[in-house]
Write a protein that holds these residues in place. Structure first.
Motif, mmCIF file in Angstrom:
data_model
loop_
_atom_site.group_PDB
_atom_site.id
_atom_site.type_symbol
_atom_site.label_atom_id
_atom_site.label_comp_id
_atom_site.label_asym_id
_atom_site.label_seq_id
_atom_site.Cartn_x
_atom_site.Cartn_y
_atom_site.Cartn_z
ATOM 1 N N TRP A 161 0.812 -1.221 0.000
ATOM 2 C CA TRP A 161 0.000 0.000 0.000
ATOM 3 C C TRP A 161 0.844 1.270 0.000
ATOM 4 O O TRP A 161 0.660 2.145 -0.847
ATOM 5 N N SER A 162 1.757 1.397 0.943
ATOM 6 C CA SER A 162 2.518 2.642 1.048
ATOM 7 C C SER A 162 3.398 2.873 -0.172
ATOM 8 O O SER A 162 3.565 4.021 -0.625
ATOM 9 N N GLN A 163 3.949 1.789 -0.737
ATOM 10 C CA GLN A 163 4.781 1.949 -1.929
ATOM 11 C C GLN A 163 3.951 2.468 -3.098
ATOM 12 O O GLN A 163 4.358 3.402 -3.800
ATOM 13 N N MET A 164 2.789 1.878 -3.307
ATOM 14 C CA MET A 164 1.956 2.297 -4.437
ATOM 15 C C MET A 164 1.350 3.675 -4.217
ATOM 16 O O MET A 164 1.073 4.394 -5.178
ATOM 17 N N TYR A 165 1.161 4.067 -2.959
ATOM 18 C CA TYR A 165 0.648 5.408 -2.708
ATOM 19 C C TYR A 165 1.608 6.466 -3.261
ATOM 20 O O TYR A 165 1.178 7.500 -3.780
ATOM 21 N N ARG B 26 -5.161 3.405 -6.834
ATOM 22 C CA ARG B 26 -5.422 1.998 -7.102
ATOM 23 C C ARG B 26 -5.735 1.182 -5.852
ATOM 24 O O ARG B 26 -6.637 0.353 -5.860
ATOM 25 N N LEU B 27 -5.003 1.410 -4.790
ATOM 26 C CA LEU B 27 -5.192 0.592 -3.591
ATOM 27 C C LEU B 27 -5.916 1.324 -2.470
ATOM 28 O O LEU B 27 -6.094 0.773 -1.389
ATOM 29 N N GLY B 28 -6.334 2.546 -2.706
ATOM 30 C CA GLY B 28 -7.094 3.276 -1.699
ATOM 31 C C GLY B 28 -6.294 4.406 -1.079
ATOM 32 O O GLY B 28 -5.075 4.364 -1.001
ATOM 33 N N ARG B 29 -6.993 5.397 -0.581
ATOM 34 C CA ARG B 29 -6.344 6.582 -0.035
ATOM 35 C C ARG B 29 -5.752 6.335 1.340
ATOM 36 O O ARG B 29 -4.886 7.086 1.785
ATOM 37 N N THR B 30 -6.224 5.305 2.036
ATOM 38 C CA THR B 30 -5.706 5.005 3.368
ATOM 39 C C THR B 30 -5.380 3.527 3.484
ATOM 40 O O THR B 30 -5.993 2.687 2.808
ATOM 41 N N VAL B 31 -4.422 3.223 4.353
ATOM 42 C CA VAL B 31 -4.075 1.817 4.567
ATOM 43 C C VAL B 31 -5.224 1.085 5.245
ATOM 44 O O VAL B 31 -5.430 -0.119 5.021
ATOM 45 N N THR B 32 -6.009 1.812 6.048
ATOM 46 C CA THR B 32 -7.176 1.196 6.693
ATOM 47 C C THR B 32 -8.188 0.743 5.650
ATOM 48 O O THR B 32 -8.721 -0.369 5.709
ATOM 49 N N GLY B 33 -8.433 1.606 4.671
ATOM 50 C CA GLY B 33 -9.352 1.235 3.605
ATOM 51 C C GLY B 33 -8.841 0.061 2.786
ATOM 52 O O GLY B 33 -9.622 -0.804 2.358
ATOM 53 N N TYR B 34 -7.544 0.041 2.557
ATOM 54 C CA TYR B 34 -6.920 -1.068 1.823
ATOM 55 C C TYR B 34 -7.125 -2.383 2.571
ATOM 56 O O TYR B 34 -7.508 -3.398 1.973
ATOM 57 N N ARG B 35 -6.869 -2.352 3.874
ATOM 58 C CA ARG B 35 -7.060 -3.559 4.683
ATOM 59 C C ARG B 35 -8.505 -4.037 4.615
ATOM 60 O O ARG B 35 -8.777 -5.222 4.398
ATOM 61 N N GLN B 36 -9.425 -3.135 4.824
ATOM 62 C CA GLN B 36 -10.839 -3.524 4.867
ATOM 63 C C GLN B 36 -11.330 -4.048 3.526
ATOM 64 O O GLN B 36 -12.221 -4.897 3.476
ATOM 65 N N ARG B 37 -10.742 -3.558 2.455
ATOM 66 C CA ARG B 37 -11.188 -3.948 1.115
ATOM 67 C C ARG B 37 -10.672 -5.317 0.709
ATOM 68 O O ARG B 37 -11.401 -6.103 0.087
ATOM 69 N N ASP C 195 -5.530 -11.642 -6.782
ATOM 70 C CA ASP C 195 -5.662 -11.407 -8.229
ATOM 71 C C ASP C 195 -6.183 -9.995 -8.513
ATOM 72 O O ASP C 195 -5.765 -9.344 -9.479
ATOM 73 N N LYS C 196 -7.086 -9.516 -7.672
ATOM 74 C CA LYS C 196 -7.616 -8.157 -7.850
ATOM 75 C C LYS C 196 -6.513 -7.120 -7.662
ATOM 76 O O LYS C 196 -6.432 -6.140 -8.415
ATOM 77 N N ILE C 197 -5.657 -7.341 -6.661
ATOM 78 C CA ILE C 197 -4.556 -6.411 -6.405
ATOM 79 C C ILE C 197 -3.585 -6.417 -7.579
ATOM 80 O O ILE C 197 -3.148 -5.367 -8.054
ATOM 81 N N HIS C 198 -3.244 -7.618 -8.051
ATOM 82 C CA HIS C 198 -2.338 -7.722 -9.198
ATOM 83 C C HIS C 198 -2.882 -6.949 -10.398
ATOM 84 O O HIS C 198 -2.144 -6.226 -11.078
ATOM 85 N N ALA C 199 -4.179 -7.107 -10.653
ATOM 86 C CA ALA C 199 -4.787 -6.444 -11.814
ATOM 87 C C ALA C 199 -4.764 -4.921 -11.661
ATOM 88 O O ALA C 199 -4.534 -4.192 -12.630
ATOM 89 N N LEU C 200 -4.976 -4.435 -10.448
ATOM 90 C CA LEU C 200 -4.976 -2.997 -10.209
ATOM 91 C C LEU C 200 -3.608 -2.365 -10.450
ATOM 92 O O LEU C 200 -3.508 -1.220 -10.877
#
Length: 445
Positions: free
Chosen positions: A171-175, A182-193, A212-217
């Motif tokens: 998450w932090s790297q892609m931010y 792609r992975l969300g504005r917050t790490v909390t949102g990323y976790r929950q998703r 697979d969803k993360i890879h595609a994003l």
């Protein structure tokens, strides 16, 4: 080393990818020329007036010994002026005031640099070498880099181990690449998703199908390449050298594991106050010694691993051996048993001596030998005297010998204490590797 495929064509594609995407990540194995590709892209962007100043952030050893030297090796890069901005603050400031195209700092100085320039940030291109060091979004380094994102047009992340522990590390790297698009504005949102907590609520695990969803994003902003796909790499042979603890030592180990307390023969007591502390004490015990107070005093418990290493040395008299140790008492015990062993330090003369084949045994902590070291000319055997749970350190350390330019099969020997935490750690490293391998394969060009 002969190319298995057209490596030159791949590197050209990497250069074009950096130029086209502006903000991107390259997950590249060691030996695929990530430094050269990035410098080439930076040079082109400077020539095209798309970039004025480039900042490279990396581990200290990499900052001091890789980027400037790499620019001097290639005729098409020799025109680049590279200023290395490490060392005391006075030296760093002087280096920053030199006229240059590329400025290189070590990651420990990220916060200092951001505070120094503030909103007058002069670097329109930032390259983060070994970006997995920023996997924790709560660190001051990551928070500092977030502040300068609006002033940076080109952001390039480089690493061979993007998710050393789990996909949570992304998450932090892609931010830094896409501001959370792609992975969300917050790490909390990323976790929950994409993740869910275990029944105890302590750990997060990936939801089924979410990998697979993360890879595609990530696919449009990341390229991934494996060295074995492009280079004729030497064979890598993993060996597990099992040792049995003496009955008394094993009984003490089991007592520690069960009660978080063990009494040594010296009368000293080892106590673990938490699960994390217990795991650390168990690793120490497996290696053959343990700290018993806050002053780092230690006592030896057994010599099973030391004896096993002695046998490995005797069985391989013509081999130079790179030994990974974990604790300071490991180093002291190894030096006592093998007085001719040399400790890897910051001196280039030590590295040169090893690569000339003059050092039969080189002792190194994985954290000090993980990045930016070419040791493949000095030997082809690694012995892990003591393991740790960091996949990043594990892979990077092994990559010091198993890399382009190595002419022999590389044997990686793990001295594992039977019926101890050692076997679990080796299994954990394998599981993490499987997770990361899945990510890298999905993002290959």
């Amino acid at each position: 080393m002969l190319s298995r495929k057209n490596l030159h064509d791949y590197q050209n594609r990497s250069v074009q990818f950096i130029k086209d995407k502006e903000r991107c990540a390259l997950f590249l194995d060691m030996g695929l020329g990530k430094t050269t590709s990035t410098l080439t892209a930076a040079s082109d962007l400077i020539d095209e007036f798309a970039v004025n100043k480039v900042l490279v952030i990396g581990p200290l050893r990499v900052a001091n010994s890789v980027w400037k030297q790499e620019s001097e090796k290639w005729s098409h890069l020799k025109h680049l002026k590279v200023s290395v901005c490490t060392g005391p603050e006075k030296a760093r400031r002087a280096a920053l005031h030199r006229e240059a195209d590329v400025y290189v700092i070590n990651r420990e100085n990220i916060v200092w640099l951001v505070e120094l320039y503030g909103k007058k940030w002069p670097f329109d291109m930032v390259v983060v070498d070994e970006s997995s060091s920023l996997k924790n979004p709560s660190t001051k380094r990551f928070k500092a880099l977030k502040k300068i994102l609006p002033y940076t047009n080109h952001m390039v992340l480089l690493t061979g181990t993007p998710s050393p522990n789990s996909l949570m590390d992304l998450w932090s790297q892609m931010y830094l690449v896409d501001f959370g698009e792609r992975l969300g504005r917050t790490v909390t949102g990323y976790r929950q998703r994409f993740f869910e907590q275990d029944f105890m609520g302590y750990n997060w695990k990936i939801r089924q199908g979410s990998d697979d969803k993360i890879h595609a994003l990530l696919a449009d902003r990341v390229i991934s390449m494996s060295a074995e796909d492009y280079l004729d790499m030497p064979d890598r042979i993993g060996i597990e050298a099992l040792v049995s603890l003496p009955p008394k030592a094993l009984a003490q180990y089991k007592q520690l594991e069960k009660t978080l307390l063990a009494e040594l023969d010296t009368g000293e007591e080892i106590e673990a106050v938490s699960a994390a502390a217990l795991a650390n004490k168990m690793l120490q015990f497996s290696n053959g010694a343990a700290y018993y107070d806050e002053h780092k005093n230690w006592a030896e418990v057994h010599s099973a691993k030391i004896d096993a290493l002695g046998e490995i040395v005797e069985d391989n008299p013509k081999e130079n051996i790179l030994v990974a140790y974990n604790y300071k008492f490991d180093l002291e015990r190894l030096q006592k048993r093998f007085p001719n062993a040399v400790v890897l330090d910051k001196q280039q003369s030590t590295i040169d001596g090893w690569n000339r084949g003059e050092i039969p045994m080189l002792l190194a902590h994985p954290a000090s030998a993980g990045h930016g070291l070419n040791l493949q000319s000095g030997g082809s055997m690694i012995v892990w005297f003591g393991l740790n749970c960091s996949l990043e350190l594990y892979q990077q350390f092994n990559g010091r010998l198993h890399r382009q330019g190595q002419t022999k099969p590389v044997r990686i020997v793990h001295i594992v204490a039977e019926d101890t935490i050692d076997q679990r750690v080796l299994s954990v490293l394998s599981d993490k590797d499987a997770t990361q391998s899945s990510l890298l394969k999905s993002l290959k060009v």
